[in-house]
Motif scaffolding. Structure first.
Motif, mmCIF file in Angstrom:
data_model
loop_
_atom_site.group_PDB
_atom_site.id
_atom_site.type_symbol
_atom_site.label_atom_id
_atom_site.label_comp_id
_atom_site.label_asym_id
_atom_site.label_seq_id
_atom_site.Cartn_x
_atom_site.Cartn_y
_atom_site.Cartn_z
ATOM 1 N N SER A 187 0.821 -1.198 0.018
ATOM 2 C CA SER A 187 0.071 -0.118 0.006
ATOM 3 C C SER A 187 0.727 1.196 -0.094
ATOM 4 C CB SER A 187 -0.898 -0.163 1.200
ATOM 5 O OG SER A 187 -1.673 1.059 1.540
ATOM 6 N N GLY A 188 0.376 2.025 -0.929
ATOM 7 C CA GLY A 188 1.322 3.366 -1.096
ATOM 8 C C GLY A 188 2.372 3.406 -1.879
ATOM 9 N N ALA A 189 3.099 2.300 -2.178
ATOM 10 C CA ALA A 189 4.437 2.073 -2.863
ATOM 11 C C ALA A 189 4.434 2.676 -4.403
ATOM 12 C CB ALA A 189 4.915 0.774 -2.807
ATOM 13 N N GLY A 190 3.281 2.356 -4.922
ATOM 14 C CA GLY A 190 3.234 2.556 -6.308
ATOM 15 C C GLY A 190 3.180 4.459 -6.353
ATOM 16 N N ILE A 232 6.642 5.851 -6.463
ATOM 17 C CA ILE A 232 7.184 5.649 -7.908
ATOM 18 C C ILE A 232 6.668 6.805 -8.901
ATOM 19 C CG2 ILE A 232 7.728 4.205 -9.643
ATOM 20 C CD1 ILE A 232 7.179 1.638 -7.952
ATOM 21 N N VAL A 233 5.470 6.962 -8.726
ATOM 22 C CA VAL A 233 4.713 7.943 -9.626
ATOM 23 C C VAL A 233 5.612 9.309 -9.325
ATOM 24 C CG1 VAL A 233 2.626 9.560 -9.892
ATOM 25 C CG2 VAL A 233 2.600 6.973 -9.922
ATOM 26 N N ARG A 234 5.440 9.740 -8.123
ATOM 27 C CA ARG A 234 6.222 10.978 -7.594
ATOM 28 C C ARG A 234 7.709 11.091 -8.252
ATOM 29 N NH1 ARG A 234 4.926 9.947 -2.601
ATOM 30 N NH2 ARG A 234 3.108 10.163 -1.693
ATOM 31 N N VAL A 280 9.157 -1.227 -12.134
ATOM 32 C CA VAL A 280 8.671 -2.277 -11.163
ATOM 33 C C VAL A 280 9.684 -2.235 -10.288
ATOM 34 C CG1 VAL A 280 7.648 -4.466 -10.951
ATOM 35 C CG2 VAL A 280 7.475 -3.215 -13.323
ATOM 36 N N VAL A 281 9.049 -2.145 -8.857
ATOM 37 C CA VAL A 281 9.902 -2.447 -7.752
ATOM 38 C C VAL A 281 9.430 -3.893 -7.212
ATOM 39 C CG1 VAL A 281 10.747 -1.787 -5.619
ATOM 40 C CG2 VAL A 281 10.504 -0.347 -7.272
ATOM 41 N N THR A 282 10.414 -4.890 -7.204
ATOM 42 C CA THR A 282 9.853 -6.149 -6.597
ATOM 43 C C THR A 282 10.444 -6.388 -5.428
ATOM 44 O OG1 THR A 282 10.105 -7.125 -8.771
ATOM 45 C CG2 THR A 282 10.011 -8.662 -7.009
ATOM 46 N N ARG A 283 9.514 -7.143 -4.627
ATOM 47 C CA ARG A 283 10.111 -7.399 -2.766
ATOM 48 C C ARG A 283 9.555 -8.702 -2.537
ATOM 49 N NH1 ARG A 283 7.527 -5.131 2.753
ATOM 50 N NH2 ARG A 283 8.929 -6.136 3.986
ATOM 51 N N TRP A 284 10.494 -9.481 -2.198
ATOM 52 C CA TRP A 284 10.414 -10.799 -1.691
ATOM 53 C C TRP A 284 10.471 -10.591 -0.084
ATOM 54 C CZ3 TRP A 284 13.356 -9.769 -5.796
ATOM 55 C CH2 TRP A 284 12.953 -10.299 -6.982
ATOM 56 N N TYR A 285 9.217 -10.911 0.565
ATOM 57 C CA TYR A 285 9.091 -10.500 1.871
ATOM 58 C C TYR A 285 9.893 -11.534 2.755
ATOM 59 C CZ TYR A 285 6.619 -9.923 6.463
ATOM 60 O OH TYR A 285 6.118 -9.860 7.673
ATOM 61 N N ASP A 290 10.284 2.121 6.416
ATOM 62 C CA ASP A 290 11.671 1.869 5.675
ATOM 63 C C ASP A 290 11.132 1.286 4.493
ATOM 64 O OD1 ASP A 290 13.285 2.672 7.815
ATOM 65 O OD2 ASP A 290 13.598 0.710 8.524
ATOM 66 N N ARG A 291 10.025 0.616 4.046
ATOM 67 C CA ARG A 291 9.821 -0.065 2.698
ATOM 68 C C ARG A 291 9.533 1.232 1.771
ATOM 69 N NH1 ARG A 291 3.890 -0.434 2.131
ATOM 70 N NH2 ARG A 291 2.953 0.457 4.026
ATOM 71 N N PHE A 292 8.979 2.361 2.168
ATOM 72 C CA PHE A 292 9.095 3.523 1.188
ATOM 73 C C PHE A 292 10.539 3.843 0.909
ATOM 74 C CE2 PHE A 292 4.951 3.746 3.434
ATOM 75 C CZ PHE A 292 4.175 3.304 2.299
ATOM 76 N N ARG A 293 11.462 3.987 1.704
ATOM 77 C CA ARG A 293 12.709 4.476 1.559
ATOM 78 C C ARG A 293 13.268 3.385 0.583
ATOM 79 N NH1 ARG A 293 11.965 6.257 6.508
ATOM 80 N NH2 ARG A 293 12.793 4.524 7.347
ATOM 81 N N HIS A 294 13.102 2.070 0.937
ATOM 82 C CA HIS A 294 13.943 0.968 -0.211
ATOM 83 C C HIS A 294 13.262 1.251 -1.377
ATOM 84 C CE1 HIS A 294 15.631 -0.236 3.471
ATOM 85 N NE2 HIS A 294 14.693 -1.083 3.953
ATOM 86 N N VAL A 295 11.933 1.513 -1.599
ATOM 87 C CA VAL A 295 11.386 1.624 -2.872
ATOM 88 C C VAL A 295 12.064 2.952 -3.813
ATOM 89 C CG1 VAL A 295 9.300 2.161 -4.225
ATOM 90 C CG2 VAL A 295 9.111 0.610 -2.644
#
Length: 118
Positions: free
Chosen positions: A66-69, A72-74, A87-92, A100-105
């Protein structure tokens, strides 16, 4: 499709970034389908993506992240990069990363944009 592979790891989660030209929704869907033909990407927890279409505005998909797309748009808007899917891919990895997930994106997208400019 340009695949940078694993860009970073954090608490067991792994991140990768990929991208290609895409001028409409059909090309976006085809690119995502092509990416997921690679079994490791198909098994990823999230394939978050975004594109700024020159004649349709932004499209994005959070794929459960949620919110990661929108992150990328910004970044695409700041770069003025249109008709290019990222495309940012994450393996949980089993641990929640919180903000931190937003900083990683952002880190993944920046690495991709830097590669494009090189």
């Amino acid at each position: 499709m340009l695949k940078l592979g694993h860009v970073l790891n954090d608490r067991g989660s792994k991140y990768a970034v990929s991208g290609c030209d895409a001028r409409d929704r059909a090309e976006v869907d085809a690119a995502l389908k092509d990416l997921k033909r690679d079994k490791s990407y198909a098994k990823a927890t999230h394939n978050t993506w975004a594109v700024l279409l020159s004649d349709g505005g932004p499209l994005k998909g959070d794929d459960g992240e949620s919110g990661a797309g929108m992150v990328i748009v910004r970044m695409l808007e700041r770069e003025g990069l249109e008709d290019h899917l990222i495309v940012v891919t994450r393996w949980y990895g089993g641990k929640h990363l919180g903000g931190d997930r937003f900083r990683h994106v952002q880190t993944c997208v920046r690495a991709y944009l830097d590669q494009l400019a090189a």
